[in-house]
Design an enzyme around this catalytic site. Structure first.
Site, PDB file in Angstrom:
ATOM      1  N   LYS A  67       0.843  -1.204   0.000  1.00 39.18           N
ATOM      2  CA  LYS A  67       0.000   0.000   0.000  1.00 39.18           C
ATOM      3  C   LYS A  67       0.880   1.256   0.000  1.00 39.18           C
ATOM      4  CE  LYS A  67      -3.911   2.066   2.499  1.00 39.18           C
ATOM      5  NZ  LYS A  67      -4.783   2.013   3.681  1.00 39.18           N
ATOM      6  N   SER A 142      -9.716   2.096   2.753  1.00 38.73           N
ATOM      7  CA  SER A 142      -8.861   2.835   1.861  1.00 38.73           C
ATOM      8  C   SER A 142      -7.830   1.989   1.113  1.00 38.73           C
ATOM      9  CB  SER A 142      -8.128   3.917   2.670  1.00 38.73           C
ATOM     10  OG  SER A 142      -7.248   3.340   3.603  1.00 38.73           O
ATOM     11  N   SER A 166      -9.853  -0.132   6.924  1.00 42.66           N
ATOM     12  CA  SER A 166      -9.291  -0.059   5.567  1.00 42.66           C
ATOM     13  C   SER A 166      -8.657  -1.330   5.026  1.00 42.66           C
ATOM     14  CB  SER A 166      -8.278   1.066   5.492  1.00 42.66           C
ATOM     15  OG  SER A 166      -8.966   2.284   5.397  1.00 42.66           O
TER      16      SER A 166
HETATM   17  N1  GLN Z   1     -13.048   4.630   6.344  1.00 43.16           N
HETATM   18  C1  GLN Z   1     -12.384   4.961   7.541  1.00 43.16           C
HETATM   19  C2  GLN Z   1     -11.939   6.407   7.515  1.00 43.16           C
HETATM   20  O1  GLN Z   1     -12.095   7.010   6.520  1.00 43.16           O
HETATM   21  C3  GLN Z   1     -11.228   4.060   7.788  1.00 43.16           C
HETATM   22  C4  GLN Z   1     -10.022   4.418   7.022  1.00 43.16           C
HETATM   23  C5  GLN Z   1      -8.855   3.582   7.364  1.00 43.16           C
HETATM   24  O2  GLN Z   1      -8.967   2.540   8.007  1.00 43.16           O
HETATM   25  N2  GLN Z   1      -7.697   4.055   6.973  1.00 43.16           N
HETATM   26  O3  GLN Z   1     -11.442   6.932   8.441  1.00 43.16           O
END
Ligand code: GLN
Length: 461
Positions: A67, A142, A166
């Site tokens: 990532k 994400s 994410s």
């Molecule tokens: N969707 C969640 C957020 O936007 C989690 C994102 C993540 O785990 N990086 O904060």
């Protein structure tokens, strides 16, 4: 999808160089947009090394995608943002050092929501990632690129990061396995931070065994992360034959499609002769709000480092400090990132600190206690990972609607416990994930339960 054992089998009769070249052909033709940066030359030279017998280790010759919020020495690391579009880290993250030590072949850096803020990968500066099962739908976020490259046969293993879901969301949407480890199990050294107290780097793969293998490699002691627990992880699959006590979290649900499949999964679990009961989490209704206050608060402070001076996006024309700083940030950050910086700054400001941030911290303690008490009676807890099937691209235009999709995943990060998303079949041709949660450092229980269930669903995938 390609598992490690399938890849190894192919390596017995074919050259690693040819297999990796084939993979790049596929990636370069792909419509998924799973990668931001490819490391083709480096990967092919590693593959040649493997063919000469010079690459050793647990992951020797295995292609891994990383990532793009995880630092890679000499390889551009953008975090999905214009702010870091041309940033090349001078060092490797702890997890990347481990990958290299074990002989993995790093294919490239995967697409993600900008600074990991999002649930659909639509906030990426580098464009949306498409779902391998339906190109008009999102791959989740994400870590959308990491989910899509596995679902689309463009990698064998992948690393993601999980601040509030994410890893699990894209695993659910792309029909792959992903685990958010216990807070402190995997070093965050070299992870570009979004909300430090919540996030962990974790493995994603096409089967439970492969996720466990990658976790073994990345978990463990690292003094450069002061929150690292110094605990190693060793997978013991023999525990998969035990009788599990399984708690269904009453408050965690989904829409009709998801709930329908979940009920079928519960029947399968009962059919295995496990003790199945219901648990209630009274704090659940406050968890999402608390998460968004804590996460944005930490983000607002973390992202202050992007000032256009030290690294990242800069402007040629200088001005007074405040004007320059605001202009760089106005142009370098996307809309969602700016929204969160504003939300976080507001929640932490003097007059509101007690009203929002402190209250959110109290909720966090309650959430942790709820999980601890539920996990006294049960080995693992289960619920749908996501409350919905993968969305159409553009469907979640309103930010609040998007935040609500994290309702089942964020409580886990508040509590710091491990949770895995396991593919458990399809509804309307789209994958559904089951979230399996366990106690702190009980990754082996979670993985063993997942391994046991995976067998039941193996015909579907
Ligand atoms: N969707 C969640 C957020 O936007 C989690 C994102 C993540 O785990 N990086 O904060």
């Amino acid at each position: 999808m390609i598992t490690v054992s399938e890849w190894r089998e192919r390596l017995e009769s074919e050259k690693c160089y040819d297999l990796v070249s084939e993979l790049f052909d596929r990636i370069e033709r792909s419509k998924l947009n799973a990668y931001i940066t490819l490391c083709k030359d480096f990967a092919l030279s590693q593959a040649e090394k493997y063919d000469r017998g010079e690459l050793k280790g647990k992951l020797s010759g295995i292609p891994v995608a990383v990532k793009d919020c995880i630092s890679t020495k000499g390889i551009r690391t953008t975090c999905g943002s214009k702010m870091l579009e041309n940033y090349i880290p001078p060092f490797d993250a702890h997890v990347v050092e481990r990958l290299k030590q074990e002989g993995a072949i790093i294919l490239g850096k995967t697409n993600m929501d900008e600074f990991a803020m999002g649930t659909t990968t639509e906030t990426s500066y580098f464009g949306v990632v498409r779902n391998p099962y339906d190109l008009d739908r999102v791959a989740g976020g994400s870590s959308g690129g990491s989910g899509a490259c596995l679902g689309g046969k463009e990698a064998v293993l992948a690393l993601g990061s999980d601040t509030g879901g994410s890893i699990r969301c894209p695993s659910s949407f792309c029909g792959v396995v992903g685990i958010k480890p216990t807070y402190g199990l995997v070093s965050r050294y070299g992870l570009i931070p979004y909300a430090n107290s919540l996030e962990q780097i974790g493995p994603m793969a096409c089967c439970v065994e492969d996720v466990a293998l990658l976790l073994e490699v990345i978990a463990g002691k690292d003094e450069r992360d002061s929150t690292n627990a110094g605990v190693e992880f060793k997978f013991d699959p023999s525990k998969a034959d035990r009788k599990f006590r399984v708690g269904i979290v009453k408050e965690m649900g989904g829409n009709e499609d998801v709930n329908g499949r979940f009920e079928e999964v519960v029947e399968v679990v009962k059919g295995l002769g496990f003790e199945v009961g219901e648990v209630s989490m009274p704090s659940f209704k406050y968890a999402l709000a608390a998460y968004y206050i804590i996460a944005t608060g930490e983000a607002s402070s973390n992202l202050a480092r992007y000032d256009g001076v030290r690294y990242g996006f800069a402007l040629d024309k200088l001005d007074t400090w405040t004007k320059y700083f605001s202009k760089v940030r106005a142009l370098g950050f996307g809309e969602e990132v700016k929204r969160r910086i504003m939300l976080g700054t507001y929640a932490l400001s003097a007059g509101y600190y007690g009203k929002y941030y402190l209250k959110a911290l109290r909720v966090r303690t309650l959430v942790r206690r709820d999980f601890e008490s539920a996990l006294k009676d049960y080995d693992v807890l289960i619920a749908p990972t996501m409350p919905s099937l993968p969305f159409k691209i553009g469907e979640l235009a309103d930010p609040l609607t998007m935040y609500k999709m994290d309702v089942n995943t964020v409580p886990i990060n508040l509590a710091g416990i491990p949770a895995l998303s396991l593919p458990v079949g399809f509804v309307k041709g789209l994958p559904v994930g089951l979230q399996i949660m366990g106690g702190h450092f009980k990754e082996n229980d979670v993985l063993c339960f997942a391994l046991r269930l995976e067998k039941e669903f193996s015909e579907v995938f």
